[in-house]
Design a protein around this motif. Structure first.
Motif, PDB file in Angstrom:
ATOM      1  N   LYS A 184       0.825  -1.210   0.000  1.00  0.00           N
ATOM      2  CA  LYS A 184       0.000   0.000   0.000  1.00  0.00           C
ATOM      3  C   LYS A 184       0.858   1.258   0.000  1.00  0.00           C
ATOM      4  N   PHE A 185       2.160   1.076   0.184  1.00  0.00           N
ATOM      5  CA  PHE A 185       3.109   2.174   0.154  1.00  0.00           C
ATOM      6  C   PHE A 185       4.165   1.866  -0.887  1.00  0.00           C
ATOM      7  N   ARG A 186       4.788   2.892  -1.413  1.00  0.00           N
ATOM      8  CA  ARG A 186       5.844   2.691  -2.390  1.00  0.00           C
ATOM      9  C   ARG A 186       6.961   3.682  -2.119  1.00  0.00           C
TER      10      ARG A 186
ATOM     11  N   PHE B 284       3.494   0.620  10.641  1.00  0.00           N
ATOM     12  CA  PHE B 284       2.542   0.728   9.546  1.00  0.00           C
ATOM     13  C   PHE B 284       1.817  -0.585   9.253  1.00  0.00           C
ATOM     14  N   GLY B 285       2.318  -1.691   9.767  1.00  0.00           N
ATOM     15  CA  GLY B 285       1.666  -2.973   9.595  1.00  0.00           C
ATOM     16  C   GLY B 285       1.993  -3.663   8.283  1.00  0.00           C
ATOM     17  N   ASN B 286       1.199  -4.686   7.987  1.00  0.00           N
ATOM     18  CA  ASN B 286       1.442  -5.515   6.810  1.00  0.00           C
ATOM     19  C   ASN B 286       1.244  -4.784   5.485  1.00  0.00           C
ATOM     20  N   ALA B 287       0.722  -3.571   5.545  1.00  0.00           N
ATOM     21  CA  ALA B 287       0.538  -2.792   4.325  1.00  0.00           C
ATOM     22  C   ALA B 287       1.874  -2.300   3.762  1.00  0.00           C
TER      23      ALA B 287
ATOM     24  N   SER C  80       1.870   6.939  -0.466  1.00  0.00           N
ATOM     25  CA  SER C  80       0.806   5.975  -0.631  1.00  0.00           C
ATOM     26  C   SER C  80       0.790   5.479  -2.072  1.00  0.00           C
ATOM     27  N   ALA C  81       0.529   4.202  -2.264  1.00  0.00           N
ATOM     28  CA  ALA C  81       0.467   3.639  -3.616  1.00  0.00           C
ATOM     29  C   ALA C  81      -0.869   3.966  -4.281  1.00  0.00           C
TER      30      ALA C  81
END
Length: 153
Positions: free
Chosen positions: A54-56, A104-107, A151-152
């Motif tokens: 979810k992030f890049r 941030f967790g698994n994202a 954010s992706a």
């Protein structure tokens, strides 16, 4: 995460502090944290982690040779040859990114570290016009952590 908020940025600052305190018993001084304008600081050795999910983007740690050598000695690693210097900066970057992943967790998926010798021009801002730079001092040496994530979505 288009605009990292102060609490999210603190995750990375605290990850830097935690790494040096936990690994060496000697705290790193955060000298400044800012949005970089032109060119990001780079030193002799850089460890870079690519982020996806979810992030890049990426997070990297860059330090001068003498600092990395001293870090290895503090970690009771007598072998300060080139391969170990590169492994050390990769491990610092990996640990900092790993600490952020806990927040941030698994994202937030992190890659294995890529290590670079020299002030590579190949490292450019990939997702943010102005990446976040954390300047630090540890044992008289200056280094930097650069956070270039978004954010992706």
């Amino acid at each position: 995460m288009a605009n990292l908020n102060e609490d999210e940025l603190k995750v990375f600052v605290e990850a830097v502090r935690h790494y040096f305190q936990h690994q060496t018993g000697k705290q790193a001084e955060i000298r400044a944290s800012y949005l970089a304008d032109i060119g990001m600081p780079r030193y002799d050795y850089t460890g870079l982690i690519t982020l996806s999910g979810k992030f890049r983007g990426c997070v990297y740690f860059s330090a001068p040779r003498l600092m990395v050598r001293e870090l290895l000695i503090q970690l009771q690693e007598p072998d300060t040859r080139e391969d170990n210097l590169l492994d050390a900066v990769g491990e610092v970057a990996n640990t900092i990114a790993g600490n952020a992943r806990r927040h941030f967790g698994n994202a937030l998926d992190i890659s294995v570290p890529v290590t670079i010798r020299g002030e590579s021009e190949a490292i450019r801002s990939s997702v943010r016009a102005r990446p976040f730079a954390i300047l630090l001092r540890w044992q008289r040496h200056e280094a930097v952590v650069v956070v270039d994530i978004d954010s992706a979505n």
